[in-house]
Design a protein around this motif. Structure first.
Motif, PDB file in Angstrom:
ATOM      1  N   GLU A 335       0.827  -1.198   0.000  1.00 34.58           N
ATOM      2  CA  GLU A 335       0.000   0.000   0.000  1.00 34.58           C
ATOM      3  C   GLU A 335       0.862   1.250   0.000  1.00 34.58           C
ATOM      4  OE1 GLU A 335       0.484  -2.109   2.454  1.00 34.58           O
ATOM      5  OE2 GLU A 335       0.761  -1.105   4.376  1.00 34.58           O
ATOM      6  N   HIS A 357      -7.263  -6.087  -0.248  1.00 36.96           N
ATOM      7  CA  HIS A 357      -6.420  -5.850   0.921  1.00 36.96           C
ATOM      8  C   HIS A 357      -5.692  -4.508   0.797  1.00 36.96           C
ATOM      9  CE1 HIS A 357      -3.807  -7.046   4.306  1.00 36.96           C
ATOM     10  NE2 HIS A 357      -2.900  -6.366   3.643  1.00 36.96           N
ATOM     11  N   GLU A 358      -5.033  -4.303  -0.331  1.00 37.93           N
ATOM     12  CA  GLU A 358      -4.221  -3.079  -0.471  1.00 37.93           C
ATOM     13  C   GLU A 358      -5.091  -1.821  -0.490  1.00 37.93           C
ATOM     14  OE1 GLU A 358      -1.307  -3.617   0.207  1.00 37.93           O
ATOM     15  OE2 GLU A 358      -1.244  -5.746  -0.261  1.00 37.93           O
ATOM     16  N   HIS A 361      -5.981  -0.752   2.881  1.00 37.83           N
ATOM     17  CA  HIS A 361      -4.865  -0.050   3.527  1.00 37.83           C
ATOM     18  C   HIS A 361      -4.939   1.464   3.327  1.00 37.83           C
ATOM     19  CE1 HIS A 361      -2.077  -2.790   5.380  1.00 37.83           C
ATOM     20  NE2 HIS A 361      -1.955  -3.547   4.321  1.00 37.83           N
ATOM     21  N   GLU A 380      -2.057  -3.935   9.528  1.00 37.97           N
ATOM     22  CA  GLU A 380      -2.331  -5.166   8.792  1.00 37.97           C
ATOM     23  C   GLU A 380      -3.591  -5.884   9.278  1.00 37.97           C
ATOM     24  OE1 GLU A 380      -1.072  -5.744   6.137  1.00 37.97           O
ATOM     25  OE2 GLU A 380       0.891  -4.792   6.124  1.00 37.97           O
ATOM     26  N   THR A 383      -6.763  -3.985   8.254  1.00 40.85           N
ATOM     27  CA  THR A 383      -6.873  -4.086   6.796  1.00 40.85           C
ATOM     28  C   THR A 383      -7.354  -5.476   6.394  1.00 40.85           C
ATOM     29  OG1 THR A 383      -5.205  -2.425   6.351  1.00 40.85           O
ATOM     30  CG2 THR A 383      -5.474  -4.131   4.694  1.00 40.85           C
ATOM     31  N   TYR A 440      -1.375  -9.633  11.357  1.00 42.41           N
ATOM     32  CA  TYR A 440      -2.532  -9.882  10.487  1.00 42.41           C
ATOM     33  C   TYR A 440      -3.660 -10.572  11.257  1.00 42.41           C
ATOM     34  CZ  TYR A 440       0.359  -8.832   6.383  1.00 42.41           C
ATOM     35  OH  TYR A 440       1.152  -8.205   5.460  1.00 42.41           O
TER      36      TYR A 440
HETATM   37 ZN   LIG Z   1      -1.205  -5.413   4.248  1.00 42.82          ZN
END
Ligand SMILES: [Zn+2]
Length: 610
Positions: A335, A357-358, A361, A380, A383, A440
């Motif tokens: 990101e 996902h990105e 971010h 993370e 996100t 994560y």
């Molecule tokens: Zn990430």
């Protein structure tokens, strides 16, 4: 009124100036400010570039600043660097790095060499120490004061190993993240001049004006609004363009209120643009030389990317920029400001997943700019949660499937005996895999479990308020916690403390179920050190179900519920055993389950069921 790009930018600048002055998430909050003006000339033959950087630094802190630090990230891609040493010494090294840095030849390494640096026209003394430039100021910057730093530097783009670099496995010529001398952030915790070992994100908010001169055949995508599309073409304008000088074009980008500037360039980029209704334009840059099926994936991604942008804007808060770019960068996904660099050649599912996902971010890390080295789980983890939530909403799949995976991986880790608390610095986990689970998975569960503790509606309000209060700031863990407390009216300090600062675990059990005179007594036991309020479901033999709720006394309240339930007396943490009664004989009770939805990260669920 018709908006042109320049009056949109003016609008943003006005808006941000106002925001900067007025919005304080809490009394005493301050943050530093930078304005970068950079001119870069790229020699594509040698992969080297010359840079001139003017940086106006505003000291909004209450402190006198007598030293400053810059990150020189490209210096990590040299044999013997800390990144190299960490990779060689790690018990579970990143296979994408391995021994690759050690094996780089001089014309393949990355570097940023500072040739001169002045503060308000006075030459400064400085020293390059690995990936950090240490600078002694000629004149200290007083609270509220400003300094202008003029720097000349040259640099070489490394062969791409991680995130940034040239000529990666997908053949993208230049993936330019962490490419310029970047002032380190100074905040209420002091300087964050961390060396670049694995992670890099924590930057100073400010405005960027960047001119990149490069061979005319290259197409550039990245952070910022292109100011001179009619001089450039390349999909930004339909004009037929001739080079301005010696076969080169100068691209002029402006990015207001960001804390990073990233770009990528390639000879073979296709450049598509789509519009999100009431939202930004989306730009896609991907290589025309990919097989037909891969190109179709990129076309099919475009309407889905619109849905993603709408999902995040609706569920977190409106995306504030006028542009977002999805760029084939050739390595993983990362990101950046107003854009992402991602791998381009996988399956459609992979391409969509990494984009989800990105793009998430953009909210969690970019706009809510937590320090990635210290509070990676807010970056993370949050996100990952919203990326998966968006994906399951858009494709109408079961969100509990990815959620279950997160819980199972965390539980395995928590029981392994090697867990390190989430307060561990991102670069200093013993195992790399521990970082992954802590950031994560455990970060994802922080949110999922918060919904369990305060109720889903309070959770949704918390996320929106967190965004509203902390966008364009540097929130810390206490900020999300206090937001949740203010929204729910519940005391949650115990949650932040135990979940993020210790390796305490949750384990509640049904100890015994006994009957006397047609009344059934259920004894529960707290085995783990971490407290929790409990949802308990009782299923009777006639098929009916009853929900019970045991408030945790230290929360000083109960979560609201739409569903009918019986609220029992509080459970104060220090008592290991808790009893409650059901006015029915035991033979009418079929099953008792603690936390039937499985949202509490109980490390032993076998004893949750009777
Ligand atoms: Zn990430």
């Amino acid at each position: 009124m018709k908006y042109t790009k320049s009056n949109i930018i003016n609008f943003f600048i006005v808006l941000f100036v106002v925001t900067k002055i007025s919005a304080q998430p809490h009394p005493g909050y301050w943050q530093q400010h930078v304005d970068y003006t950079m001119k870069i000339d790229v020699d594509i033959e040698s992969y080297q570039y010359q840079g001139v950087q003017k940086l106006v630094y505003t000291n909004n802190s209450p402190d006198v600043i007598s030293r400053v630090f810059y990150h020189l990230y490209f210096n990590a891609f040299q044999p013997g660097s800390e990144m190299d040493a960490r990779s060689l010494g790690s018990p579970d090294p990143d296979s994408r790095i391995g021994k690759k840095i050690s094996n780089l030849k001089p014309d393949e390494i990355g570097y940023i060499k500072v040739l001169s640096l002045k503060q308000n026209s006075i030459d400064l003394s400085y020293e390059t120490v690995g990936t950090v430039l240490e600078v002694e100021l000629a004149n200290p910057i007083q609270p509220g004061g400003q300094a202008t730093f003029d720097m000349v530097f040259n640099a070489q783009v490394p062969i791409q190993i991680r995130r940034s670099g040239r000529n990666n496995s997908e053949g993208v010529a230049l993936s330019m993240s962490q490419w310029y001398p970047k002032l380190a952030e100074y905040d209420f915790e002091g300087w964050h001049a961390d060396p670049y070992i694995e992670r890099e994100f924590h930057g100073v908010w400010g405005d960027f004006d960047v001119k990149i001169t490069i061979d005319e055949d290259y197409t550039i995508g990245g952070t910022g609004y292109l100011q001179n599309p009619d001089d450039i073409g390349h999909g930004y304008s339909t004009k037929n363009i001739k080079s301005q000088k010696e076969g080169k074009l100068t691209w002029h980008f402006v990015a207001p209120n960001v804390h990073d500037f990233t770009w990528a360039a390639d000879l073979e980029y296709i450049h598509d643009i789509t519009q999100v209704p009431n939202g930004p334009t989306l730009h896609f840059f991907y290589k025309s030389t990919m097989p037909k099926g891969k190109l179709e994936n990129w076309k099919n991604l475009q309407p889905k990317a619109i849905e993603l942008m709408q999902f995040f804007s609706d569920n977190i808060g409106k995306y504030p920029y006028d542009q977002y770019s999805i760029i084939q960068g050739g390595d993983g996904g990362m990101e950046y400001g107003m854009c992402t660099l991602i791998v381009g050649e996988g399956t459609f599912d992979g391409l969509f997943g990494v984009t989800a996902h990105e793009m998430a971010h953009s909210w969690f890390q970019f706009l809510l700019a937590t320090n990635e080295l210290k509070y990676y789980w807010m970056d993370e983890g949050f996100t990952e949660y919203f990326g998966e939530l968006a994906e399951s909403t858009i494709f109408n799949t079961d969100f509990s499937i990815p959620t279950r995976k997160m819980y199972n991986s965390y539980i395995f880790y928590a029981r392994s005996g090697v867990e390190q608390p989430q307060t561990t610095h991102a670069d200093r986990f013993f195992f790399r895999n521990s970082y992954k689970i802590s950031s994560y998975y455990k970060g994802y569960i922080f949110l999922s479990q918060l919904g369990y503790i305060i109720g889903q509606e309070n959770f949704n309000k918390t996320i929106k308020k967190y965004y509203k209060d902390f966008k364009f700031k540097h929130p810390v863990p206490n900020d999300i916690l206090r937001t949740a407390e203010k929204v729910s009216g519940l005391d949650l300090e115990w949650y932040l403390t135990d979940w993020t600062q210790t390796t305490n675990t949750i384990d509640y059990a049904i100890k015994s179920v006994e009957e006397k005179d047609n009344v059934t007594t259920i004894d529960l036991e707290r085995i783990g050190l971490m407290p929790m309020p409990l949802d308990i479901q009782v299923e009777y033999t006639d098929g009916s179900k009853q929900m019970f709720y045991i408030p945790l006394q230290m929360m000083r309240g109960e979560k609201p519920s739409d569903e009918p339930r019986t609220v029992l007396k509080d459970w104060a943490w220090a008592y290991p055993v808790y009893s409650f009664e059901i006015n029915k004989p035991q033979k009418e009770i079929k099953v008792i389950t603690i936390d039937p939805k499985g949202l509490m990260a109980d490390i032993n669920r076998i004893n949750n069921r009777w």
